[in-house]
Scaffold this motif. Structure first.
Motif, short mmCIF file in Angstrom:
data_model
loop_
_atom_site.label_atom_id
_atom_site.label_comp_id
_atom_site.label_asym_id
_atom_site.label_seq_id
_atom_site.Cartn_x
_atom_site.Cartn_y
_atom_site.Cartn_z
N GLU A 27 0.83 -1.17 -0.04
CA GLU A 27 0.01 0.06 0.04
C GLU A 27 0.84 1.44 0.15
O GLU A 27 0.77 2.22 -0.81
CB GLU A 27 -0.86 -0.08 1.23
CG GLU A 27 -2.22 0.64 1.33
CD GLU A 27 -2.98 0.74 2.45
OE1 GLU A 27 -4.15 0.07 2.43
OE2 GLU A 27 -2.38 1.07 3.27
N HIS B 85 0.52 8.49 6.99
CA HIS B 85 -0.12 7.24 6.63
C HIS B 85 0.91 6.08 7.11
O HIS B 85 0.65 5.33 7.65
CB HIS B 85 -0.49 6.93 5.20
CG HIS B 85 -1.54 5.86 5.00
ND1 HIS B 85 -2.52 6.02 4.15
CD2 HIS B 85 -1.63 4.67 5.37
CE1 HIS B 85 -3.44 4.94 4.33
NE2 HIS B 85 -2.67 4.04 4.98
N HIS C 225 -9.49 2.13 9.91
CA HIS C 225 -8.26 2.59 9.00
C HIS C 225 -8.85 2.43 7.54
O HIS C 225 -8.67 3.51 6.90
CB HIS C 225 -7.20 1.62 9.20
CG HIS C 225 -6.04 1.88 8.43
ND1 HIS C 225 -5.29 2.87 8.59
CD2 HIS C 225 -5.44 1.45 7.16
CE1 HIS C 225 -4.10 3.07 7.78
NE2 HIS C 225 -4.47 2.11 6.83
FE LIG Z 1 -3.37 1.90 5.20
#
Ligand SMILES: [Fe+2]
Length: 157
Positions: free
Chosen positions: A61, A76, A118
């Protein structure tokens, strides 16, 4: 133990990510099964696979966000690192001799709560930026999936 059901509103609309999130949910359900069956070895085994898969998912990610030039990448990443610390601590408790079922129950609950929150907040936030590159970057995505998860991960995006 109640099953953690995947619901449509948990999809962010980027299939390569949604399928990884669904896989994490599957692992959480495997953990519930192991707890229900009182299988100690299975608890250890699933906890390890759940940890490894979740950490790999974070790497993927983050690389995808970086590839897309997502401006909030750093914050993040910090959220991921903090959660990794929490997972690592729980895994250490498990290997350190704490009651495996109580650790596993706690791990299961905090993963479920964390994952939903999340996805709805931090993950939703990168969707518009990442979506712009997904169709153009299929080759890069396939390469990243192979590099991070190995050949077993499906490469459709
Ligand atoms: Fe994430």
């Amino acid at each position: 133990m109640e099953k953690f059901e995947w619901t449509e509103d948990m999809n962010i609309g980027i299939e390569v990510i949604d399928s990884q999130h669904r896989r994490i949910v599957d692992y959480i359900n495997d953990l519930s099964d192991a707890i229900s069956k009182s299988e100690v070895e299975e608890v250890f085994d699933v906890m390890e696979r759940l940890r490894d898969y979740t950490f790999d998912h974070f790497v993927f990610e983050e690389q995808l966000m970086e590839q897309a030039g997502y401006p909030l990448l750093q914050s993040h990443q910090m959220v991921h690192r903090r959660f990794e610390d929490k997972v690592r601590n729980m895994y250490d408790e498990l290997t350190g001799g704490k009651d495996p079922f109580s650790v596993a129950r706690r791990a299961r609950t905090s993963l479920m709560v964390w994952l939903i929150q999340h996805i709805r907040h931090e993950d939703e936030d990168y969707v518009s930026t990442v979506k712009k590159i997904v169709s153009k970057e299929q080759t890069w995505i396939s390469g990243a999936l192979k590099r991070i998860f190995g050949a077993s991960e499906k490469t459709s995006g």
